[in-house]
Enzyme design. Structure first.
Site, mmCIF file in Angstrom:
data_model
loop_
_atom_site.group_PDB
_atom_site.id
_atom_site.type_symbol
_atom_site.label_atom_id
_atom_site.label_comp_id
_atom_site.label_asym_id
_atom_site.label_seq_id
_atom_site.Cartn_x
_atom_site.Cartn_y
_atom_site.Cartn_z
ATOM 1 N N LYS A 149 61.843 -52.415 9.484
ATOM 2 C CA LYS A 149 61.751 -52.936 8.119
ATOM 3 C C LYS A 149 61.995 -54.438 8.115
ATOM 4 C CE LYS A 149 63.765 -52.701 3.493
ATOM 5 N NZ LYS A 149 64.562 -51.928 2.528
ATOM 6 N N HIS A 289 27.967 -26.958 20.353
ATOM 7 C CA HIS A 289 28.326 -27.325 18.983
ATOM 8 C C HIS A 289 29.316 -26.328 18.384
ATOM 9 C CE1 HIS A 289 25.436 -30.476 19.288
ATOM 10 N NE2 HIS A 289 24.408 -29.662 19.358
#
Length: 537
Positions: A149, A289
């Site tokens: 922070k 696929h």
């Protein structure tokens, strides 16, 4: 209410004068600490990290020299102290913060090097509840979040692979530039987020909470993909704490980098082939696929592969091959006869590896073991604005109470093939129709909006395969058929019968079940209902 922003002036470069080092993973920490000390950086450390650094002959202060308070409660409390977090959170360009630091004798900390207790590794190792909870880090995430922070004034490191970069930046700029401090902060918050996700996910699993109020998922970047499903899409592969054998745990023996589609298809292939017990028979699944274009069992992998390939040799070109036993030279010889993208198996013989090495782009993945089809787990799919989360489809046909609903009972061979077909159908995109004969798929219809269309497409593909093999009639003659969900009308069933199916397995549950059963009886079919649906989207 949002907190009003401070008027902070971030220095362009922060010189590292004091560093706090507290790491669980000590990879590279001694060399890094020595390099920092050689640059005149004061080192402060905790517990085992301090001892390791001191034992290496490097000057280091214990954290208690700053806090004036000893570590207590078996080390649970050591860095949770105002003199530590004040040094991490103090905005030094803000007069009131600087005055508070001076008044309370809080030293500035310029670099925080922290990695966390090995919670994910503890879960992977299957440790007991108490041990796992004890490996939840508290002080580490608190320090990481505080320093990240306050990246205007601090650098935060959570990854040993970043040590060299920091030393390079110090050598080049005399410290760490602001833009890089921001990037390190972003990585730090990602790490604590993934860590907390692992903890919350473990608790949900342990306590069998099906739908937690808050749900988080995290992972560690394994590799950046060349692209996603299409070249204009960006993608990355992230691994989590799961130990489920498959594409994420497999060792890639050879071949070029896996693509996004390769990973997706290989996962589908291995999950499918894991349905088949290697002690009972060899099994091979060929995937294209994410849908199977051929699945078969046999006395050997070579036999199973040949039967699987016969189902749809056109679609198998450029496919993924998954095996449920150790890949041997005999099977490898057959597989490399056509272009294949990936082979995945639990293991491979040296002879098979040597043979596949002649195809340098062919990826060979060894997963070590098969996945357990009955294992519980969580599946996630993103939608606009949210996530869909569900338990894994771990239903297994061998565990179900199968009900014969027609006048004719299936024969022993038909029942074996029906169970096989239903296992495969579980892994075919809905609507799914699977024709099977003698332990091999002979037609697969996937992903259609209408079930009758899936039945017809599967039959047509069987006709094409028969023509390619020089057979007088398609292998669907005398086969069985599986449907992943109920037949809403009799038309899909009759289309399967027209293709040559003699027995049917389906979940049942339609308002027109009686109509479908009657049609099956009139056609002389045997039909089994499972009571379990296997939709796959």
């Amino acid at each position: 209410m949002a907190v009003a922003p401070l008027s902070v002036t971030a220095p362009e470069v922060v010189t590292i004068k004091r560093a706090l080092l507290s790491v669980s993973d000590k990879t590279g920490i001694i060399d890094f600490a020595k390099a920092l000390a050689d640059k005149g950086v004061e080192l402060v450390s905790t517990g085992g990290t301090r001892k390791a650094i001191a034992d290496a002959g490097i000057a280091v202060k214990d954290i208690s020299e700053i806090t004036d308070f000893p570590e207590i409660m078996d080390g649970r409390v050591k860095t949770l102290h105002p003199r530590v977090h004040g040094g991490l959170l103090g905005a030094r360009s803000v007069e009131s913060h600087a005055n508070a630091m001076a008044e309370h004798n809080i030293p500035e900390i310029d670099l925080v090097v922290v990695n966390l207790y090995p919670f994910e590794e503890t879960v992977k190792a299957g440790k007991d509840y108490a041990t796992t909870v004890e490996n939840v880090d508290i002080g580490g995430p608190a320090m990481i979040r505080a320093s990240a922070k306050n990246h205007a004034f601090l650098t935060t490191l959570v990854d040993p692979s970043d040590y060299a970069q920091v030393l390079e930046l110090i050598g080049k700029h005399g410290g760490v530039p602001y833009e890089q401090r921001k990037r390190f902060a972003a990585k730090a918050f990602s790490r604590t987020a993934a860590y907390d996700a692992a903890i919350s996910g473990w608790f949900a699993q342990e306590l069998e909470i099906e739908a937690p109020t808050y749900r988080a998922f995290g992972g560690e970047l394994s590799e950046v993909m060349r692209y996603g499903e299409n070249p204009h899409q960006k993608a990355g592969f992230y691994k989590n704490a799961s130990t489920r054998p498959g594409v994420a745990t497999a060792v890639q023996v050879q071949g070029k980098q896996l693509s996004y589609n390769n990973i997706n298809d290989t996962d589908a292939a291995y999950e499918l082939v894991s349905e088949f017990d290697p002690e009972k028979s060899a099994a091979v699944a060929i995937i294209k696929h994410a849908n199977p274009c051929g699945v078969a069992t046999g006395a050997s992998l070579k036999e199973a592969y040949g039967k699987a390939l016969q189902c749809d040799p056109v679609s198998a070109f450029g496919g993924i091959v998954a095996l449920n036993r150790t890949l041997d030279e005999e099977a490898a010889t057959e597989i490399i006869k056509i272009f294949t993208e990936v082979i995945i198996a639990p293991a491979a013989t040296d002879e098979a590896k040597a043979l596949i090495a002649s195809k340098k782009n062919l990826r060979l993945l060894l997963a070590g073991d098969l996945a357990d089809p009955r294992e519980e787990g969580v599946m996630v799919k993103s939608v606009a604005g949210g996530l869909l989360v569900q338990s894994r489809d771990n239903g297994v046909v061998d565990d179900l109470d199968l009900k014969v609903v027609t006048k004719r009972q299936p024969t022993e061979q038909e029942m074996a093939d029906l169970k096989f077909a239903f296992k495969v159908g579980k892994h075919v995109k809905s609507n799914a129709i699977v024709y099977v004969k003698d332990g091999a798929t002979v037609g697969v219809g996937a992903g259609q909006m209408s079930r009758v269309d899936s039945a017809r497409i599967a039959a047509r593909k069987a006709e094409d395969a028969a023509e390619a093999a020089g057979l007088s009639e398609p292998l669907t003659k005398g086969c069985v058929v599986a449907s992943d969900a109920f037949f809403p009308f009799a038309d899909g069933l009759l289309a399967a019968a027209a293709a040559g199916a003699t027995a049917v397995i389906q979940p049942g549950g339609s308002m027109r079940d009686d109509e479908v059963i009657k049609a099956a009886d009139e056609a002389g079919l045997a039909m089994v209902m499972t009571g379990m649906r296997h939709f796959r989207h």
